[in-house]
Design a protein around this motif. Structure first.
Motif, PDB file in Angstrom:
ATOM      1  N   HIS A 157       0.799  -1.227   0.000  1.00  0.00           N
ATOM      2  CA  HIS A 157       0.000   0.000   0.000  1.00  0.00           C
ATOM      3  C   HIS A 157       0.835   1.282   0.000  1.00  0.00           C
ATOM      4  N   SER A 158       2.112   1.194   0.400  1.00  0.00           N
ATOM      5  CA  SER A 158       2.918   2.399   0.548  1.00  0.00           C
ATOM      6  C   SER A 158       4.352   2.152   0.113  1.00  0.00           C
ATOM      7  N   ARG A 159       4.907   3.117  -0.570  1.00  0.00           N
ATOM      8  CA  ARG A 159       6.327   3.060  -0.934  1.00  0.00           C
ATOM      9  C   ARG A 159       7.189   3.647   0.166  1.00  0.00           C
ATOM     10  N   VAL A 160       6.552   4.308   1.141  1.00  0.00           N
ATOM     11  CA  VAL A 160       7.273   5.064   2.156  1.00  0.00           C
ATOM     12  C   VAL A 160       7.490   4.291   3.453  1.00  0.00           C
ATOM     13  N   ALA A 161       6.428   3.667   3.996  1.00  0.00           N
ATOM     14  CA  ALA A 161       6.542   3.028   5.307  1.00  0.00           C
ATOM     15  C   ALA A 161       5.499   1.940   5.484  1.00  0.00           C
ATOM     16  N   SER A 162       5.824   0.998   6.354  1.00  0.00           N
ATOM     17  CA  SER A 162       4.861   0.002   6.828  1.00  0.00           C
ATOM     18  C   SER A 162       4.374   0.469   8.195  1.00  0.00           C
ATOM     19  N   SER A 163       3.113   0.215   8.503  1.00  0.00           N
ATOM     20  CA  SER A 163       2.557   0.622   9.787  1.00  0.00           C
ATOM     21  C   SER A 163       1.882  -0.560  10.455  1.00  0.00           C
ATOM     22  N   PHE A 164       2.080  -0.673  11.765  1.00  0.00           N
ATOM     23  CA  PHE A 164       1.557  -1.801  12.527  1.00  0.00           C
ATOM     24  C   PHE A 164       0.963  -1.325  13.841  1.00  0.00           C
ATOM     25  N   GLU A 165       0.100  -2.136  14.391  1.00  0.00           N
ATOM     26  CA  GLU A 165      -0.314  -1.991  15.773  1.00  0.00           C
ATOM     27  C   GLU A 165       0.338  -3.162  16.496  1.00  0.00           C
ATOM     28  N   VAL A 166       1.039  -2.888  17.581  1.00  0.00           N
ATOM     29  CA  VAL A 166       1.802  -3.905  18.293  1.00  0.00           C
ATOM     30  C   VAL A 166       1.338  -3.971  19.737  1.00  0.00           C
ATOM     31  N   VAL A 167       1.033  -5.188  20.209  1.00  0.00           N
ATOM     32  CA  VAL A 167       0.736  -5.410  21.621  1.00  0.00           C
ATOM     33  C   VAL A 167       2.003  -6.008  22.231  1.00  0.00           C
ATOM     34  N   VAL A 168       2.520  -5.337  23.247  1.00  0.00           N
ATOM     35  CA  VAL A 168       3.757  -5.754  23.903  1.00  0.00           C
ATOM     36  C   VAL A 168       3.380  -6.351  25.263  1.00  0.00           C
ATOM     37  N   PRO A 169       3.559  -7.666  25.444  1.00  0.00           N
ATOM     38  CA  PRO A 169       3.156  -8.298  26.690  1.00  0.00           C
ATOM     39  C   PRO A 169       4.093  -7.957  27.848  1.00  0.00           C
ATOM     40  N   PRO A 170       3.629  -8.139  29.071  1.00  0.00           N
ATOM     41  CA  PRO A 170       4.509  -7.943  30.230  1.00  0.00           C
ATOM     42  C   PRO A 170       5.755  -8.824  30.102  1.00  0.00           C
ATOM     43  N   GLY A 171       6.897  -8.263  30.456  1.00  0.00           N
ATOM     44  CA  GLY A 171       8.137  -9.021  30.424  1.00  0.00           C
ATOM     45  C   GLY A 171       8.874  -9.003  29.109  1.00  0.00           C
ATOM     46  N   PHE A 172       8.293  -8.439  28.049  1.00  0.00           N
ATOM     47  CA  PHE A 172       8.984  -8.430  26.754  1.00  0.00           C
ATOM     48  C   PHE A 172       9.946  -7.252  26.688  1.00  0.00           C
ATOM     49  N   ASP A 173      11.170  -7.522  26.261  1.00  0.00           N
ATOM     50  CA  ASP A 173      12.209  -6.512  26.064  1.00  0.00           C
ATOM     51  C   ASP A 173      12.816  -6.770  24.693  1.00  0.00           C
ATOM     52  N   VAL A 174      12.644  -5.839  23.756  1.00  0.00           N
ATOM     53  CA  VAL A 174      13.150  -6.020  22.396  1.00  0.00           C
ATOM     54  C   VAL A 174      14.679  -6.015  22.360  1.00  0.00           C
ATOM     55  N   GLY A 175      15.307  -5.478  23.411  1.00  0.00           N
ATOM     56  CA  GLY A 175      16.764  -5.351  23.442  1.00  0.00           C
ATOM     57  C   GLY A 175      17.204  -4.124  22.661  1.00  0.00           C
ATOM     58  N   ALA A 176      18.261  -3.501  23.113  1.00  0.00           N
ATOM     59  CA  ALA A 176      18.793  -2.341  22.395  1.00  0.00           C
ATOM     60  C   ALA A 176      19.361  -2.808  21.063  1.00  0.00           C
ATOM     61  N   GLY A 194      10.827 -24.450  24.002  1.00  0.00           N
ATOM     62  CA  GLY A 194      12.163 -24.490  24.590  1.00  0.00           C
ATOM     63  C   GLY A 194      12.738 -23.105  24.766  1.00  0.00           C
ATOM     64  N   PRO A 195      14.027 -23.055  25.095  1.00  0.00           N
ATOM     65  CA  PRO A 195      14.660 -21.754  25.348  1.00  0.00           C
ATOM     66  C   PRO A 195      14.748 -20.910  24.080  1.00  0.00           C
ATOM     67  N   LEU A 196      14.777 -19.629  24.270  1.00  0.00           N
ATOM     68  CA  LEU A 196      14.877 -18.688  23.158  1.00  0.00           C
ATOM     69  C   LEU A 196      16.192 -18.916  22.417  1.00  0.00           C
ATOM     70  N   ASP A 197      16.128 -19.048  21.092  1.00  0.00           N
ATOM     71  CA  ASP A 197      17.298 -19.292  20.259  1.00  0.00           C
ATOM     72  C   ASP A 197      17.922 -17.950  19.867  1.00  0.00           C
ATOM     73  N   MET A 219      17.441  -9.717  23.348  1.00  0.00           N
ATOM     74  CA  MET A 219      15.982  -9.704  23.413  1.00  0.00           C
ATOM     75  C   MET A 219      15.585 -10.648  24.539  1.00  0.00           C
ATOM     76  N   ARG A 220      14.540 -10.261  25.288  1.00  0.00           N
ATOM     77  CA  ARG A 220      14.046 -11.117  26.358  1.00  0.00           C
ATOM     78  C   ARG A 220      12.541 -11.210  26.294  1.00  0.00           C
ATOM     79  N   HIS A 221      12.026 -12.408  26.544  1.00  0.00           N
ATOM     80  CA  HIS A 221      10.576 -12.593  26.694  1.00  0.00           C
ATOM     81  C   HIS A 221      10.344 -13.823  27.539  1.00  0.00           C
ATOM     82  N   ARG A 222       9.073 -14.104  27.779  1.00  0.00           N
ATOM     83  CA  ARG A 222       8.668 -15.190  28.675  1.00  0.00           C
ATOM     84  C   ARG A 222       9.134 -14.951  30.098  1.00  0.00           C
ATOM     85  N   GLU A 223       9.421 -13.701  30.433  1.00  0.00           N
ATOM     86  CA  GLU A 223       9.802 -13.370  31.802  1.00  0.00           C
ATOM     87  C   GLU A 223       8.664 -12.591  32.429  1.00  0.00           C
ATOM     88  N   PRO A 224       8.339 -12.861  33.692  1.00  0.00           N
ATOM     89  CA  PRO A 224       7.275 -12.076  34.346  1.00  0.00           C
ATOM     90  C   PRO A 224       7.722 -10.674  34.617  1.00  0.00           C
TER      91      PRO A 224
END
Length: 173
Positions: free
Chosen positions: A30-49, A146-149, A168-173
């Protein structure tokens, strides 16, 4: 004749994993400029720097709160980006609804949900459709039992202009 795109609430192509929920609202189709999303970030999720050499991103917090970073730290150390600071004194901050984070190419950035409730944000990435393909492949890795790869995530990120600075971290409370 040229027509625009209208995506009503609750519509768009959704991807769900144990770690995140993403709904594509505007894609490279739909766009040559950008993709757009709605993101739900669960508790404990860290995308990492991480940092992109070519991509630009924009985040707008809709619900909940996220800890965010968007600056070049004094020192890029591994471990926890929440301890980073900038030469001008900036530190990671708590982003509440209405907060906008704009990330130019080359700027280290991160977000994490340290609360007990999901956060929701609008996310825009340029150029399209890199982030669309990235999310599809990432979710396949995150949904493996299993563990995050971390090696698979690192290889994926390198293919999509993402230099991972902290894990990146997830599955952590």
């Amino acid at each position: 004749m040229v027509s625009g795109l209208l995506v009503p609430p609750g519509h768009g192509r959704s991807l769900r994993s144990a770690a995140q929920d993403v709904t594509f609202k505007v894609t490279g189709e739909h766009s040559r400029v950008a993709s757009s999303f709605e993101v739900v970030v669960p508790p404990g999720f860290d995308v990492g720097a991480h940092v992109h050499a070519h991509s630009e991103e924009l985040f707008y917090v809709l619900e909940g709160e996220l800890e965010v970073l968007a600056f070049e730290p004094r020192v890029r150390t591994g471990g926890d980006w929440r301890d980073w600071d900038c030469r001008d004194g900036r530190r990671p901050v708590r982003a509440e609804p209405g907060t906008v984070i704009a990330v130019p190419p080359g700027c280290p950035h991160a977000f994490a949900n340290r609360s007990d409730t999901p956060a929701r944000m609008f996310f825009q990435a340029s150029p399209p459709p890199d982030h669309e393909r990235y999310f599809e492949e990432l979710f396949a890795i995150l949904d493996d039992p299993g563990p995050l790869d971390h090696a698979a995530i690192a290889a994926l990120r390198l293919r999509y202009d993402i230099e991972q600075l902290t894990p990146m971290r997830h599955r952590e409370p």
